[in-house]
Design an enzyme around this catalytic site. Structure first.
Site, short mmCIF file in Angstrom:
data_model
loop_
_atom_site.label_atom_id
_atom_site.label_comp_id
_atom_site.label_asym_id
_atom_site.label_seq_id
_atom_site.Cartn_x
_atom_site.Cartn_y
_atom_site.Cartn_z
CG HIS A 224 -13.05 6.18 1.68
ND1 HIS A 224 -12.30 5.97 2.80
CD2 HIS A 224 -12.97 5.02 0.96
CE1 HIS A 224 -11.79 4.75 2.78
NE2 HIS A 224 -12.17 4.16 1.67
CG ASP B 273 -15.32 2.61 3.97
OD1 ASP B 273 -16.33 3.09 4.54
OD2 ASP B 273 -14.20 2.55 4.49
CG ASP B 274 -13.70 1.43 -1.04
OD1 ASP B 274 -13.37 2.33 -0.23
OD2 ASP B 274 -13.08 0.36 -1.14
CG HIS C 208 -9.44 3.82 -2.00
ND1 HIS C 208 -8.52 2.87 -1.58
CD2 HIS C 208 -10.49 3.68 -1.17
CE1 HIS C 208 -9.03 2.20 -0.55
NE2 HIS C 208 -10.22 2.68 -0.28
CG HIS D 285 -15.45 -2.23 1.51
ND1 HIS D 285 -15.06 -3.01 2.58
CD2 HIS D 285 -14.53 -1.25 1.40
CE1 HIS D 285 -13.94 -2.51 3.08
NE2 HIS D 285 -13.59 -1.44 2.39
ZN LIG Z 1 -11.70 2.18 1.08
#
Ligand SMILES: [Zn+2]
Length: 347
Positions: free
Chosen positions: A213, A162-163, A217, A307
């Site tokens: 995503h 993620d991210d 955020h 991540h």
């Molecule tokens: Zn995230």
């Protein structure tokens, strides 16, 4: 002492810095999302005049830069909606308003730490949102459009990152995945997709899956239905521009859900991909601990959360080979998240 505010919009971050009297200490600056490491050093004093230390305020709808800022030892605070005036449907309040809040209202804000994460102090709103969203989540699950893991009777497993994409770590993660010839899924944020389209192309060319995503955020309980819709759609558009495809899975930041956000997924849009194994890599507990956490909890059908962006991910990169080797040793097969969930292949 100086006071900085970081705002986000459609093409990156705006930064304003004021002095103790509230006057502009320097001209406003703009930073593309690919330059967050540089922004972090700049806020730390590198290459700016005056070099006085900065207290930094960002919004609860900006969950991408706090990881690097706090890891660099900066004084970072999060402003929540009740601290702020009205926000546009897409974007945060102006950076100057956040800088002014850093100067005059820090005592009322939540200080952020590297260990606590970006949503610390919002547990009640987080759990309240999930509780209120439960009926909609049930409908999504019944429609086959919400999942935490895949079938336990098969030996499929999905690694997710993620991210990102991230200017440094995404490529390192891709190299390791290629070395073992395994597939994964990258839940990217729109700000980074827009800033680093070549990295997204690299992900797709290597046969990995993509997930949405959000754009910036945000902490979802702080968004209206329309603000959420724009976070989702603008990110899909950025993917489409970068690689000509739109993800069919979505993962909410921090795993937060609200009735407003899940309702937006009910009729159209991507399926909701949560996870059943959290590596806790974002808290940087050390590579051995990350590996052990994953291997202790993963089994057939697992959807594993890691991540590649949003902070210093050296430990994730360091842990990854042992994670993959441990799972391969159990004869598990790596698939994309959409494959794990049995979604129709729309690529
Ligand atoms: Zn995230």
């Amino acid at each position: 002492m100086l006071y900085a505010g970081i705002a986000w919009n459609a093409d990156g971050y705006q930064v304003e810095v004021v002095d103790a009297d509230g006057g502009r200490a320097m001209d406003p600056t703009h930073w593309g999302a690919e330059r967050v490491p540089e922004l972090t050093r700049w806020l730390g004093g590198e290459g700016r005049q005056p070099q006085d230390p900065c207290a930094v305020v960002l919004e609860s709808t900006n969950g991408l830069v706090d990881g690097l800022l706090t890891a660099a030892g900066l004084d970072v605070y999060r402003a929540d909606p009740h601290h702020l005036g009205a926000r546009p449907d897409f974007g945060s309040v102006p950076a100057l308003a956040l800088a002014e809040l850093a100067r005059t209202g820090r005592a009322a804000l939540a200080p952020l730490t590297a260990e606590g994460g970006g949503q610390s102090g919002r547990d009640a709103d987080y759990h309240d949102g999930i509780r209120r969203a439960a009926p909609v989540e049930t409908r999504l699950t019944e429609a086959g459009r919400c999942f935490r893991h895949g079938p336990r009777e098969r030996r499929d497993i999905a690694l997710t990152f993620d991210d990102g994409p991230d200017p440094r770590h995404t490529r390192q993660v891709l190299d390791i995945l290629a070395r073992y010839d395994v597939r994964a899924t990258f839940f990217c944020v729109g700000l980074h997709v827009r800033a680093l389209p070549d990295e997204v192309r690299r992900i797709v060319d290597a046969g990995h899956g993509l997930g949405n995503h959000t754009w910036s955020h945000p902490f979802l309980p702080d968004l209206t239905a329309r603000q959420f819709r724009l976070q989702l759609d603008r990110t899909s558009e950025a993917f489409d521009r970068a690689v000509g495809q739109v993800p069919d899975v979505f993962r909410p930041p921090y795993g937060a859900r609200t009735p407003e956000t899940l309702t937006a997924l009910l009729d159209s849009g991507p399926a909701l991909a949560l996870w059943d194994v959290d590596s806790w890599d974002w808290a940087r507990p050390g590579p051995e601990r990350i590996t052990r956490t994953v291997l202790d909890h993963a089994g057939p059908g697992s959807l594993i959360l890691m991540h590649d962006g949003g902070g210093d991910r050296h430990q994730t990169v360091e842990a990854l080979p042992a994670v993959i080797e441990g799972l391969l040793a159990r004869d598990l097969r790596f698939v994309r998240a959409d494959e794990l969930a049995g979604l129709p292949d729309r690529r």
